[in-house]
Enzyme design. Structure first.
Site, short mmCIF file in Angstrom:
data_model
loop_
_atom_site.label_atom_id
_atom_site.label_comp_id
_atom_site.label_asym_id
_atom_site.label_seq_id
_atom_site.Cartn_x
_atom_site.Cartn_y
_atom_site.Cartn_z
N HIS B 134 0.88 -1.18 0.00
CA HIS B 134 0.00 0.00 0.00
C HIS B 134 0.92 1.23 0.00
CE1 HIS B 134 -2.84 2.90 1.80
NE2 HIS B 134 -3.82 2.07 1.52
N ASP B 211 3.05 -4.59 8.05
CA ASP B 211 1.85 -3.77 7.91
C ASP B 211 0.66 -4.71 8.06
OD1 ASP B 211 -0.44 -2.62 6.89
OD2 ASP B 211 0.48 -1.92 5.03
N GLN B 214 -4.67 -5.10 7.06
CA GLN B 214 -5.71 -6.03 6.60
C GLN B 214 -5.75 -7.30 7.43
OE1 GLN B 214 -7.97 -5.35 4.33
NE2 GLN B 214 -7.06 -3.35 3.94
N LYS B 237 -10.29 -1.02 10.66
CA LYS B 237 -10.44 -2.17 9.76
C LYS B 237 -10.78 -3.44 10.55
CE LYS B 237 -7.28 -0.37 6.26
NZ LYS B 237 -8.16 0.20 5.23
N CYS B 375 -4.77 2.47 -3.57
CA CYS B 375 -3.54 3.03 -2.98
C CYS B 375 -2.37 2.10 -3.20
CB CYS B 375 -3.72 3.31 -1.49
SG CYS B 375 -5.00 4.50 -1.15
#
Lengths: 68, 417
Positions: B134, B211, B214, B237, B375
């Site tokens: 991202h 990261d 998600q 999220k 993104c």
């Protein structure tokens, strides 16, 4: 600069952004087909970006075209 | 709160109905059709329990934290710190000092890029990321590279959307100072083999940032088992509020890092000659934090903890598998991202309609999906698509939601196909 494309750009822009009645010349009447895009506010940018681009390049602008 | 651990298993339909009942936003129509919310990779909806936690805080306990001696301040501080402890337990961090509240994944990564990166990197040093990142795990590193003279190296991916591990091994070198990698891709759904990635990096004493934006809502995350050095995620999220997120960092690393921002809350003493910084985690939390957000995140963790991750996984996999089945023989549809290990994301293109048109038309059928470059512009370039349409599923989505998406696609096909 030929005023004709700029006028068309302005008319098209007004049709979608200001929702104004637009009287296109006979040759350009078909553009009215796209008037419905104003019902989709998120898509107005998509429809007007090519007009911004042509207007921008006719003006000889150095910066990339945007819809802002 | 009563446990929902068995609800998936007793009767899947009624379990999902129970879960759906917790999310008030789902009970509405859009353009006259029942809302089908398939944009969960952008943000999940919030259960009533989270909404109530935020509302209760503002209704009864609102005060600033860590400063007042009065009762409300004590209550607010207790709840804020309890939320930190919930995060610690949820991701199995060794200490609450390792949990830094931020605005979200993006700020968490920027914190590491600026504090860890800027203080350690020099010309010739290298940071490894991947093609499927991202922008929030690309641009912060580009900024740090510009500031320090370090270089960004990128792990390539296959056409299916999986990392090229051989290329990764070759990129790891004596110049590598950090690997920053997405745990699960927002645009493709790919779940990366992070355990292997971390082992390989650690063999060369290279720390790894994941990261987890998600991944956090789709799988259990145990930072000690993973042995990652940093883990970044956002509350929104995973059923929590927007504007609040977490940076996990190993205490030893965080301790050695300089503050990221200066201000109140993060200091011990201040004079015009010099200031002494506070201890972890306060050192990285300058200014009044998003207290209600942290409390909401705590409530989201309570909510998700009362479910059973294996049941969540089973349910989401079943919805994704059904979506893949429907997609497989749909005219002109190409699935973008066919990794073997995926979270419940179906990214696709139609050869007769631009994703923006797909998005507009299915919205008129009540179906919310994301369209665009997600993104991840370098990833779109790699896959030679300008954009994709993306349906991303969560715990409250059903096979009927998948059917609604494809009914929407039928409308697209009747106009463009």
């Amino acid at each position: 600069m030929n005023p004709e494309p700029h006028k068309l750009y302005q008319q098209f822009h007004d049709m979608l952004v200001n929702a104004s009645e637009t009287n296109f010349d006979t040759d350009s009447q078909k553009l009215v087909m796209l008037a419905g895009v104003k019902e989709f506010p998120m898509r107005v940018k998509s429809a007007t970006l090519p007009w911004h681009t042509i207007n921008h390049s006719l003006e000889g602008a150095e910066q990339p075209a945007t819809t802002e | 709160m009563s446990s929902r651990a068995d609800t998936f298993n007793t009767s899947e339909t009624s379990a999902i109905e129970q879960i759906r009942a917790d999310f008030p936003v789902l009970k509405q129509t859009v353009h006259g059709k029942p809302l089908v919310y398939l944009d969960n990779a952008a943000t999940t909806q919030k259960p009533q329990q989270v909404i109530d936690a935020v509302k209760n805080y503002y209704t009864h306990d609102n005060a600033n934290v860590h400063r007042g001696l009065h009762t409300l301040s004590e209550r607010a501080t207790d709840q804020y710190e309890q939320a930190r402890n919930k995060v610690r337990d949820y991701i199995n961090a060794a200490s609450s000092n390792e949990i830094i509240f931020t605005r979200g994944t993006t700020e968490s990564i920027n914190l590491v890029a600026q504090s860890f990166g800027r203080s350690r990197l020099k010309p010739g040093d290298e940071i490894i990321i991947s093609t499927m990142e991202h922008h929030s795990n690309i641009v912060p590193w580009q900024l740090t590279c510009e500031q320090t003279g370090a270089t960004l190296k990128v792990i390539p991916i296959s056409d299916a959307g999986e990392l090229d591990l051989d290329a990764y091994k070759k990129l790891l070198s004596k110049n590598t100072r950090l690997v920053a990698l997405v745990h699960a891709s927002n645009a493709l759904g790919t779940v990366n083999p992070v355990t292997d990635i971390i082992e390989l990096a650690h063999a060369q004493d290279v720390p790894v940032l994941l990261d987890g934006a998600q991944a956090i809502a789709h799988m259990p995350v145990d930072v000690q088992a993973l042995d990652c050095d940093f883990y970044a995620f956002s509350a929104h999220k995973a059923f929590g509020p927007t504007g609040i997120g977490v940076l996990y960092g190993k205490e030893k690393l965080l301790d050695a890092m300089p503050p990221y921002q200066g201000g109140g809350e993060m200091i011990r003493t201040v004079s015009f000659e010099r200031s002494e910084y506070g201890q972890l985690p306060n050192k990285f939390e300058a200014g009044t934090p998003h207290i209600a957000g942290a409390i909401g995140l705590g409530a989201a963790i309570d909510y998700i903890s009362a479910l059973d991750f294996s049941a969540i996984h089973q349910h989401e996999s079943s919805v994704l598998e059904y979506a893949h089945q429907r997609a497989a023989d749909y005219p002109g549809l190409k699935i973008i991202g066919q990794a073997k290990n995926k979270i419940s994301v179906l990214s696709f293109v139609l050869d007769y309609a631009h994703p923006h048109d797909i998005g507009t038309i299915v919205d008129h059928e009540g179906v919310a999906i994301r369209v665009g470059h997600h993104c991840a512009m370098p990833l779109m370039d790699r896959l030679c698509v300008p954009a994709t349409a993306r349906a991303s599923f969560s715990i409250y989505n059903t096979h009927a939601d998948v059917d609604a998406l494809f009914t929407g696609l039928d409308s697209v096909r009747s106009l463009f196909g």
